[in-house]
Design an enzyme around this catalytic site. Structure first.
Site, PDB file in Angstrom:
ATOM      1  N   ARG A   1      -8.641  -2.808  -6.901  1.00  0.00           N
ATOM      2  CA  ARG A   1      -7.982  -3.450  -8.355  1.00  0.00           C
ATOM      3  C   ARG A   1      -6.435  -3.583  -8.389  1.00  0.00           C
ATOM      4  NH1 ARG A   1     -11.680  -5.650 -11.493  1.00  0.00           N
ATOM      5  NH2 ARG A   1     -12.857  -4.021 -11.706  1.00  0.00           N
TER       6      ARG A   1
ATOM      7  N   CYS B   1     -18.710 -11.587  -9.022  1.00  0.00           N
ATOM      8  CA  CYS B   1     -17.457 -12.424  -9.185  1.00  0.00           C
ATOM      9  C   CYS B   1     -16.913 -12.567  -7.456  1.00  0.00           C
ATOM     10  CB  CYS B   1     -16.433 -12.082 -10.202  1.00  0.00           C
ATOM     11  SG  CYS B   1     -15.867 -10.435 -10.183  1.00  0.00           S
TER      12      CYS B   1
ATOM     13  N   GLN C   1      -8.822  -7.400  -6.975  1.00  0.00           N
ATOM     14  CA  GLN C   1      -9.369  -7.944  -8.021  1.00  0.00           C
ATOM     15  C   GLN C   1      -8.527  -7.649  -9.190  1.00  0.00           C
ATOM     16  OE1 GLN C   1     -13.582  -6.953  -5.934  1.00  0.00           O
ATOM     17  NE2 GLN C   1     -13.711  -7.205  -8.050  1.00  0.00           N
TER      18      GLN C   1
ATOM     19  N   HIS D   1      -9.221 -13.223  -8.672  1.00  0.00           N
ATOM     20  CA  HIS D   1      -9.422 -12.418  -7.640  1.00  0.00           C
ATOM     21  C   HIS D   1      -8.625 -13.118  -6.382  1.00  0.00           C
ATOM     22  CE1 HIS D   1     -11.224 -10.053 -10.129  1.00  0.00           C
ATOM     23  NE2 HIS D   1     -12.532  -9.975  -9.887  1.00  0.00           N
TER      24      HIS D   1
ATOM     25  N   SER E   1     -21.251  -7.313 -33.259  1.00  0.00           N
ATOM     26  CA  SER E   1     -20.421  -8.455 -33.127  1.00  0.00           C
ATOM     27  C   SER E   1     -21.547  -9.576 -33.952  1.00  0.00           C
ATOM     28  CB  SER E   1     -20.222  -8.904 -31.515  1.00  0.00           C
ATOM     29  OG  SER E   1     -19.493  -8.259 -30.998  1.00  0.00           O
TER      30      SER E   1
ATOM     31  N   GLY F   1     -11.844  -8.690 -14.688  1.00  0.00           N
ATOM     32  CA  GLY F   1     -13.217  -8.380 -14.105  1.00  0.00           C
ATOM     33  C   GLY F   1     -13.714  -7.179 -14.524  1.00  0.00           C
TER      34      GLY F   1
ATOM     35  N   ARG G   1     -29.923  -9.099  -9.223  1.00  0.00           N
ATOM     36  CA  ARG G   1     -29.198  -9.750  -8.207  1.00  0.00           C
ATOM     37  C   ARG G   1     -30.030  -9.548  -6.745  1.00  0.00           C
ATOM     38  NH1 ARG G   1     -23.040  -8.455  -9.637  1.00  0.00           N
ATOM     39  NH2 ARG G   1     -22.783 -10.171 -11.327  1.00  0.00           N
TER      40      ARG G   1
END
Length: 338
Positions: A236, A129, A156, A243, A41, A160, A100
């Site tokens: 999903r 999220c 969700q 969400h 990119s 996402g 995390r």
């Protein structure tokens, strides 16, 4: 207040572009800004605050003189560049799952556990999220009533899962309505007119990684005891953005729907829409493209003692990713932590 030099890593992705937009919306003050991406990119032209920028290929030397890096380029990229950023004295705000659950990395949602930012050693993790929108709701309730048990079901949107997933929902829907066969790639099963009870891969305990993120990240952010019972089911749904979550909470002490509603109405980043008799409750269309976490359907839980059930909805690309990343940047600047 000192002004930092900022870099946005993963600038051409869905979340990276949203981060760029929100840096402008929140009036983040900086000396210089640069936009970084993969070699694929690099060379893309971006317009930001009336100026044109060329996206650069991310290399170790790209972070020379950079104070704060807002990253949404995937876990492997974050792991690769994190040591280089820290070595050069920068602070990485990482939107991937790479750090995390690292005990040396604070996992922070702005306006929920800001003080944890003071513990950073060059890396700050942005939560998942679905966890992010949930924490803005749970933090003030936990402070008032104490969370004893928690069950969360998430619904969700495809955003996402990235741009390919968004395109797949659109194309799959068109093919289905035309009676044509469609080969799904972003998801294991067709997403149009369907609900998939799987997000990410399954773990040994039968839960998916996405579900365990909600469990583990909630405990870390709210500093809950490790044995706090939390369960999550993540699905999903064929929605482009935002969400939704059905949340069942058992508190340590009595909490009425009225009590919870009043607290929510006075909580930063939360907006209450809760008049079911007049069909007023939050939906994904209410939340897409805006900042608040919307809360409604607040009612007594019939299965738990001292229990409350509620429904919350938020734009996962904003509060769940880009917005919190930029809010953390703003907090780090205000707290002079770079």
């Amino acid at each position: 207040m000192r002004k930092p030099n900022i870099a946005i890593l993963g600038a051409t992705g869905v979340v990276g572009r949203e981060i760029t937009k929100i840096v402008d919306e929140l009036n983040i003050e900086f000396n210089e800004i640069k936009f970084l991406s993969s070699p694929k990119s690099a060379g893309t032209e971006l317009e930001f605050q009336g100026k044109k920028y060329i996206v650069e290929e991310a290399k170790p030397e790209s972070f020379d003189g950079v104070n704060i890096v807002l990253a949404s380029a995937g876990g492997e990229t974050s792991k690769h560049f994190a040591p280089e950023i820290v070595k050069r004295g920068g602070v990485l705000i990482d939107n991937s799952s790479a750090f995390r659950m690292d005990e040396n990395v604070p996992l922070v949602i702005a306006y929920v556990n800001d003080e944890d930012l003071r513990k950073h050693k060059g890396i700050v993790a942005n939560p998942n999220c679905s966890t992010s929108q949930l924490m803005l709701v749970l933090k003030p309730l936990h402070e008032k009533f104490g969370i004893k048990r928690l069950i969360v079901s998430t619904y969700q949107s495809v955003s996402g899962a990235g741009l390919n997933a968004i395109n797949e929902l659109r194309e799959d829907t068109e093919y289905y309505l035309a009676g044509k066969k469609f080969e799904n790639k972003a998801f294991k099963k067709p997403i149009s007119f369907n609900i998939l009870p799987q997000i990410d891969s399954f773990t040994e305990n039968g839960y998916t990684k996405e579900e365990m993120k909600v469990v583990n990240e909630t405990k870390k952010i709210l500093h809950l005891p490790e044995n706090t019972p939390i369960s999550c089911t993540a699905a999903r749904v064929p929605v482009f953005n935002s969400h939704s979550e059905a949340v069942d909470i058992e508190f340590e002490c009595s909490a009425s729907p009225k009590d919870v509603r009043e607290i929510m109405e006075n909580t930063f980043g939360v907006k209450v829409i809760d008049d079911p008799e007049n069909f007023e409750y939050p939906t994904t269309r209410d939340s897409s493209g805006v900042d608040p976490v919307f809360v409604g359907r607040i009612r007594k839980n019939l299965a738990f003692e001292n229990g409350i059930s509620l429904w919350c909805v938020a734009d996962n690309l904003r509060i769940g990713a880009a917005l919190n990343t930029v809010r953390l940047c703003k907090k780090i600047i205000e707290m002079d932590l770079f």
